[in-house]
Motif scaffolding. Structure first.
Motif, PDB file in Angstrom:
ATOM      1  N   ARG A  50      20.449  -2.963 -32.277  1.00  0.00           N
ATOM      2  CA  ARG A  50      20.738  -3.273 -30.886  1.00  0.00           C
ATOM      3  C   ARG A  50      20.479  -4.741 -30.646  1.00  0.00           C
ATOM      4  NH1 ARG A  50      16.752  -5.241 -31.577  1.00  0.00           N
ATOM      5  NH2 ARG A  50      14.729  -4.959 -30.613  1.00  0.00           N
ATOM      6  N   PHE A  51      21.207  -5.286 -29.665  1.00  0.00           N
ATOM      7  CA  PHE A  51      20.880  -6.609 -29.146  1.00  0.00           C
ATOM      8  C   PHE A  51      20.417  -6.391 -27.711  1.00  0.00           C
ATOM      9  CE2 PHE A  51      22.205 -10.344 -26.640  1.00  0.00           C
ATOM     10  CZ  PHE A  51      21.240 -11.208 -27.115  1.00  0.00           C
ATOM     11  N   PRO A  52      19.106  -6.636 -27.445  1.00  0.00           N
ATOM     12  CA  PRO A  52      18.548  -6.229 -26.152  1.00  0.00           C
ATOM     13  C   PRO A  52      18.087  -7.358 -25.238  1.00  0.00           C
ATOM     14  CG  PRO A  52      16.838  -6.182 -27.820  1.00  0.00           C
ATOM     15  CD  PRO A  52      18.024  -6.896 -28.422  1.00  0.00           C
ATOM     16  N   PRO A  53      18.975  -8.157 -24.689  1.00  0.00           N
ATOM     17  CA  PRO A  53      18.517  -9.237 -23.814  1.00  0.00           C
ATOM     18  C   PRO A  53      18.007  -8.723 -22.478  1.00  0.00           C
ATOM     19  CG  PRO A  53      20.886  -9.078 -23.678  1.00  0.00           C
ATOM     20  CD  PRO A  53      20.445  -8.098 -24.739  1.00  0.00           C
ATOM     21  N   GLU A  54      17.116  -9.506 -21.897  1.00  0.00           N
ATOM     22  CA  GLU A  54      16.720  -9.236 -20.525  1.00  0.00           C
ATOM     23  C   GLU A  54      17.658 -10.055 -19.635  1.00  0.00           C
ATOM     24  OE1 GLU A  54      12.645 -10.228 -19.572  1.00  0.00           O
ATOM     25  OE2 GLU A  54      12.938  -9.594 -17.490  1.00  0.00           O
ATOM     26  N   PRO A  55      18.277  -9.446 -18.621  1.00  0.00           N
ATOM     27  CA  PRO A  55      19.238 -10.212 -17.811  1.00  0.00           C
ATOM     28  C   PRO A  55      18.548 -11.126 -16.805  1.00  0.00           C
ATOM     29  CG  PRO A  55      19.177  -7.927 -17.067  1.00  0.00           C
ATOM     30  CD  PRO A  55      18.250  -8.025 -18.248  1.00  0.00           C
ATOM     31  N   ASN A  56      17.788 -12.073 -17.321  1.00  0.00           N
ATOM     32  CA  ASN A  56      17.044 -12.988 -16.441  1.00  0.00           C
ATOM     33  C   ASN A  56      17.458 -14.432 -16.646  1.00  0.00           C
ATOM     34  OD1 ASN A  56      15.953 -13.391 -18.943  1.00  0.00           O
ATOM     35  ND2 ASN A  56      13.830 -13.219 -18.334  1.00  0.00           N
ATOM     36  N   GLY A  57      18.621 -14.639 -17.230  1.00  0.00           N
ATOM     37  CA  GLY A  57      19.102 -16.001 -17.438  1.00  0.00           C
ATOM     38  C   GLY A  57      20.312 -15.944 -18.340  1.00  0.00           C
ATOM     39  N   TYR A  58      20.802 -17.122 -18.709  1.00  0.00           N
ATOM     40  CA  TYR A  58      21.974 -17.186 -19.588  1.00  0.00           C
ATOM     41  C   TYR A  58      21.522 -17.214 -21.041  1.00  0.00           C
ATOM     42  CZ  TYR A  58      25.186 -17.952 -15.721  1.00  0.00           C
ATOM     43  OH  TYR A  58      25.946 -17.794 -14.607  1.00  0.00           O
ATOM     44  N   LEU A  59      22.348 -16.670 -21.905  1.00  0.00           N
ATOM     45  CA  LEU A  59      21.994 -16.662 -23.328  1.00  0.00           C
ATOM     46  C   LEU A  59      22.117 -18.070 -23.909  1.00  0.00           C
ATOM     47  CD1 LEU A  59      23.741 -13.440 -24.639  1.00  0.00           C
ATOM     48  CD2 LEU A  59      21.417 -13.740 -23.757  1.00  0.00           C
ATOM     49  N   HIS A  60      21.297 -18.335 -24.924  1.00  0.00           N
ATOM     50  CA  HIS A  60      21.347 -19.635 -25.579  1.00  0.00           C
ATOM     51  C   HIS A  60      21.596 -19.465 -27.066  1.00  0.00           C
ATOM     52  CE1 HIS A  60      17.294 -18.646 -26.814  1.00  0.00           C
ATOM     53  NE2 HIS A  60      16.856 -18.638 -25.558  1.00  0.00           N
ATOM     54  N   VAL A  61      21.594 -20.592 -27.759  1.00  0.00           N
ATOM     55  CA  VAL A  61      21.969 -20.583 -29.176  1.00  0.00           C
ATOM     56  C   VAL A  61      21.010 -19.724 -30.009  1.00  0.00           C
ATOM     57  CG1 VAL A  61      20.747 -22.767 -29.600  1.00  0.00           C
ATOM     58  CG2 VAL A  61      22.647 -22.099 -31.095  1.00  0.00           C
ATOM     59  N   LEU A 382      15.837 -25.205 -32.933  1.00  0.00           N
ATOM     60  CA  LEU A 382      16.841 -26.211 -33.251  1.00  0.00           C
ATOM     61  C   LEU A 382      16.325 -27.553 -32.731  1.00  0.00           C
ATOM     62  CD1 LEU A 382      19.713 -26.185 -34.450  1.00  0.00           C
ATOM     63  CD2 LEU A 382      20.583 -25.836 -32.131  1.00  0.00           C
ATOM     64  N   THR A 383      16.402 -28.573 -33.579  1.00  0.00           N
ATOM     65  CA  THR A 383      15.854 -29.867 -33.146  1.00  0.00           C
ATOM     66  C   THR A 383      16.595 -30.390 -31.916  1.00  0.00           C
ATOM     67  OG1 THR A 383      17.291 -31.061 -34.668  1.00  0.00           O
ATOM     68  CG2 THR A 383      15.062 -30.590 -35.452  1.00  0.00           C
ATOM     69  N   TYR A 384      15.892 -31.092 -31.073  1.00  0.00           N
ATOM     70  CA  TYR A 384      16.405 -31.696 -29.836  1.00  0.00           C
ATOM     71  C   TYR A 384      16.824 -30.673 -28.796  1.00  0.00           C
ATOM     72  CZ  TYR A 384      16.442 -35.885 -32.690  1.00  0.00           C
ATOM     73  OH  TYR A 384      16.068 -36.922 -33.503  1.00  0.00           O
ATOM     74  N   VAL A 385      16.456 -29.411 -29.026  1.00  0.00           N
ATOM     75  CA  VAL A 385      16.943 -28.344 -28.156  1.00  0.00           C
ATOM     76  C   VAL A 385      15.787 -27.482 -27.685  1.00  0.00           C
ATOM     77  CG1 VAL A 385      18.167 -26.127 -28.293  1.00  0.00           C
ATOM     78  CG2 VAL A 385      19.310 -28.222 -29.023  1.00  0.00           C
ATOM     79  N   ILE A 386      15.927 -26.977 -26.465  1.00  0.00           N
ATOM     80  CA  ILE A 386      14.963 -26.028 -25.921  1.00  0.00           C
ATOM     81  C   ILE A 386      15.606 -24.660 -25.915  1.00  0.00           C
ATOM     82  CG2 ILE A 386      14.098 -25.268 -23.686  1.00  0.00           C
ATOM     83  CD1 ILE A 386      13.167 -27.984 -23.124  1.00  0.00           C
ATOM     84  N   THR A 387      14.917 -23.681 -26.478  1.00  0.00           N
ATOM     85  CA  THR A 387      15.467 -22.331 -26.412  1.00  0.00           C
ATOM     86  C   THR A 387      14.481 -21.439 -25.688  1.00  0.00           C
ATOM     87  OG1 THR A 387      14.658 -22.019 -28.643  1.00  0.00           O
ATOM     88  CG2 THR A 387      17.016 -22.359 -28.409  1.00  0.00           C
ATOM     89  N   SER A 388      14.389 -21.635 -24.420  1.00  0.00           N
ATOM     90  CA  SER A 388      13.599 -20.764 -23.574  1.00  0.00           C
ATOM     91  C   SER A 388      14.365 -20.646 -22.267  1.00  0.00           C
ATOM     92  CB  SER A 388      12.214 -21.361 -23.336  1.00  0.00           C
ATOM     93  OG  SER A 388      11.726 -20.942 -22.075  1.00  0.00           O
ATOM     94  N   LYS A 389      14.718 -19.423 -21.914  1.00  0.00           N
ATOM     95  CA  LYS A 389      15.512 -19.230 -20.700  1.00  0.00           C
ATOM     96  C   LYS A 389      14.788 -19.809 -19.487  1.00  0.00           C
ATOM     97  CE  LYS A 389      16.327 -14.854 -21.656  1.00  0.00           C
ATOM     98  NZ  LYS A 389      16.653 -13.436 -21.528  1.00  0.00           N
ATOM     99  N   PRO A 410      22.145 -25.872 -24.306  1.00  0.00           N
ATOM    100  CA  PRO A 410      22.299 -25.068 -25.527  1.00  0.00           C
ATOM    101  C   PRO A 410      22.634 -23.617 -25.202  1.00  0.00           C
ATOM    102  CG  PRO A 410      19.982 -25.292 -25.014  1.00  0.00           C
ATOM    103  CD  PRO A 410      20.724 -26.069 -23.946  1.00  0.00           C
ATOM    104  N   THR A 411      23.007 -23.365 -23.948  1.00  0.00           N
ATOM    105  CA  THR A 411      23.451 -22.013 -23.593  1.00  0.00           C
ATOM    106  C   THR A 411      24.798 -21.741 -24.245  1.00  0.00           C
ATOM    107  OG1 THR A 411      24.434 -23.015 -21.639  1.00  0.00           O
ATOM    108  CG2 THR A 411      22.297 -21.941 -21.344  1.00  0.00           C
TER     109      THR A 411
END
Ligand code: ATP
Ligand code: MG
Ligand code: MG
Length: 677
Positions: A50-61, A382-389, A410-411
């Protein structure tokens, strides 16, 4: 060279498949074939992810890595991957995010509408079962309602060095906890007044096992269930139940959850008796049959049940099921749309389907499912990137970027708008692989995947990004008139003749790149300077004779003469050797275009590592908008088309702002890696 690299998860799945660990028993076969069914027919073993995102923002890389991993494993091993919203926390979740997430996953190339590959689920459809399981935990002495204040609870939890202290409510009678829990459900208490906690071990070295909260009071409206609930399950409790109800085999998550795994197993082991109650098993088997083999198989099973039970479908859900099977013949679309809600009902209220399903289950001796198992892999950094919703949302809310789909974000929507292709992102995810230890991936890796994807696909074009006029002073002499236009042609793609030719023309005035002229050439400069010859790409050899300047000494025009009989592709064109070739667009037919040059959003390769203030390293030059000239073949391009501007890199017409009359291009990336500075 892009053969799928193996990884530890593939190893685990292959072992499990080999051992038949997830082999099911089918409902298929002809009705009445009793002997056949009594033994059970082995299904092909099937992994379920399963891919289980929480719908609290946009998906990122980072999510893209998880999406490609889960859907990709399901595809490669003939299994299924559920698209599931982990929507158990009402406050931060919104329909906008649900829609955006579905859109992003679809755009990346995965689908759940088709039969048998994937289905869409909402964890919030399981609230009834989660509640029931919580009562069951209380009844069996594994959970209690704690009325300490949040401060007391925090203080009594201890820390890494100190064991926690038991709550005075820990050993209260079960009936008392049950009564309190029901009051919580019925809205008799305020937020934070009490919580339901698992009763495990306040001295455990794993703090996650120190009687974690499993239900809390939250008088909040939920995007799916509205105001039906004022208590909500905690993530760590809800997640294993979601997986079990969907018969997930391998529950893959990121390394931060490693310490949660013991609790994941704890929950499932405690609730096995109700998970495995015959009616739940039967309900899940029916859902699985429908998922895997289409509604026909489910129908067959249901009719079989019907025969077995020697009665009409009596309860409301049973009638609903029957009508669904009837409608299936002529209205498949509508039925498919109803399925998720129906499955939700079946999963959490299978008792309403008894004795029908339970009976059928017994008859067919279907074996219970193995419990799902959690595995952890390293998240993408990923360098230079933030991956936190959460942090990305901050950039949007504070106007640092122009929205979730700002091409610097990076969304998935940002990458898409910038011009990244789904194929490039998939390629990137395959190449970085999965491992069990955290590391940083160089941003250049993503760009290399993009170039590898676009190199063979993107049509070529010429564009002048920093224009200065070039005047060919002997034009009329050579061609007979100032008004003469000399037709030129170039392949749309150098290695794909089937894409045809682009055509444009040369005249006495051109736009060239300002950097292609130097009054005093630096060492090794082969382009225009007085006395030097260069070739105009696809055109003639010219010789620079000087320049014009304004009052402050800026070059306003470069002057040159054209050399007759040197046109590319004509006999004798090579008679004069030159070291430089420059790109150009003729002034008489150039199209003006807005070009948005994007650079990294942060100057620090690890903008938020170690709790750093990520906003301190924002790159003030991450977006530059320029006016450029582009060749006339680009007059009619649609939004979201990709090109390689010769020598400049890859560009894409903006999905939102571009029109043929007012072209807007985004630079996706340059031709060479500029990230590993
Ligand atoms: P964020 O902290 O950005 O909100 P999250 O993990 O809370 O991310 P979820 O919506 O819960 O977001 O994520 C859905 C899935 O995507 C989870 O299984 C999670 O493990 C995975 N995921 C999230 N971020 C990454 C990442 N950087 N790399 C790989 N997988 C990720
Ligand atoms: Mg999460
Ligand atoms: Mg998170």
């Amino acid at each position: 060279d892009d053969a799928k690299p193996t990884n530890f998860l593939r190893g685990i799945i292959e072992r499990d498949l080999l051992e038949g660990r997830y082999r099911g028993r089918t409902f298929g076969g002809s009705p009445g074939d009793g002997a056949h069914h009594a033994k059970g027919v082995a299904d092909p073993a099937r992994v379920r992810l399963r891919f289980p995102p929480e719908p609290n923002g946009y998906l990122h890389v980072g999510h893209a890595k998880s999406i490609c991993l889960n859907f990709g494993l399901a595809r490669d091993y003939g299994g299924v991957c559920h698209m599931r919203f982990d929507d158990t926390n009402p406050e931060k979740e919104e329909q906008e995010y649900v829609d955006a997430i579905l859109d992003a996953v679809r755009w990346l190339g995965w689908s759940w509408d088709a039969h048998g590959t994937s289905h869409l689920y909402y964890a919030s459809n399981y609230f009834d079962f989660m509640y029931r399981a919580a009562e069951y935990l209380i009844e069996t002495g594994h959970a209690y309602v704690d009325e300490q204040t949040p401060e007391q609870m925090r203080a009594n939890r201890g820390d890494f060095a100190t064991p926690g202290t038991d709550s005075p409510y820990r050993n209260r009678p079960r009936e008392e906890s049950l009564a309190r829990f029901r009051e919580m459900r019925d809205g008799l208490h305020a937020d934070g007044a009490m919580v339901l906690r698992a009763k495990i071990d306040m001295a455990s070295p794993n703090i996650n096992l120190r009687d974690p909260a499993i239900y809390r009071i939250k008088h909040a409206t939920h995007h799916n269930t509205g105001d039906r609930w004022c208590i909500y399950p905690m993530y760590a409790y809800a997640h294993p139940i979601e997986d079990a109800l969907e018969n997930i085999t391998h529950s893959i998550c990121t390394l931060e959850f490693e310490d949660q795994r013991p609790f994941y197993d704890w929950v499932l082991e405690r609730i096995v008796p109700i998970l495995r109650a015959p009616q739940y098993e039967a309900g899940r088997k029916l859902v699985e049959a429908i998922e895997a083999q289409g509604l026909e198989a489910g129908k067959e099973f249901a009719l079989h049940c019907h025969n077995l039970a020697h009665k009409l479908f009596g309860s409301e859900p049973e009638q609903r099921m029957l009508s669904m099977f009837r409608r299936w013949e002529h209205d498949r679309e509508a039925v498919l749309k109803d399925l998720p809600a129906f499955f939700g009902l079946l999963r959490q209220h299978p008792e309403q389907f008894t004795p029908l399903l339970a009976h059928a289950l017994e008859e067919r001796r279907i074996e219970p499912y193995n419990l799902p198992h959690q595995y952890e892999f390293a998240r993408l950094n990923l360098t230079y990137v933030i991956t936190s919703k959460r942090k990305l949302k901050q950039l949007v809310d504070e106007g640092v970027v122009d929205g979730w789909d700002d091409p610097r974000m990076p969304t998935i929507v940002g990458l898409r708008r910038r011009g990244y292709t789904p194929e490039a992102i998939q390629l990137f995810c395959e190449r970085i692989g999965v491992s069990k230890s955290d590391s940083w991936i160089d941003y250049g890796t993503l760009d290399i995947a993009l170039r590898d994807d676009l190199e063979g696909k993107a049509a070529r074009a010429m564009a002048v990004l920093d224009p200065v006029k070039l005047r060919l002073t002997n034009w009329a002499e050579v061609f007979g008139s100032e008004a003469h236009r000399e037709p030129c042609a170039a392949p749309a793609h150098p290695h794909r003749p089937e894409l045809g030719q682009r055509s444009f023309s040369l005249g006495p005035e051109l736009w060239i790149e300002r950097e292609d002229f130097a009054e005093v050439p630096p060492k090794g400069f082969f382009r225009l300077y007085p006395g030097n010859k260069v070739r105009l790409k696809y055109g003639y050899v010219i010789e620079c004779t000087g320049c014009e300047k304004n009052a402050v000494g800026e070059v306003t025009a470069v002057l040159a003469t054209v050399l007759p009989d040197t046109k590319s592709g004509t006999p004798g064109a090579d008679a004069i050797k030159v070291k430089g070739v420059i790109t150009w667009v003729a002034a008489h037919e150039a199209l003006a275009a807005e070009v948005r040059l994007y650079d990294r959003l942060f100057t620090d390769p690890h903008p938020d590592a170690g709790g750093k203030d990520f906003k301190a390293s924002l790159n003030p030059h991450s977006k530059r908008v320029i006016q450029a000239f582009i060749e006339p073949s680009l007059a009619q391009v649609e939004p979201d088309e990709k090109f390689q501007f010769e020598r400049h890199g890859y560009f894409c017409t903006d999905r939102i702002d571009h029109t043929a009359g007012q072209p807007v291009f985004n630079r996706i990336t340059g031709l060479k890696d500029s990230w590993a500075r």
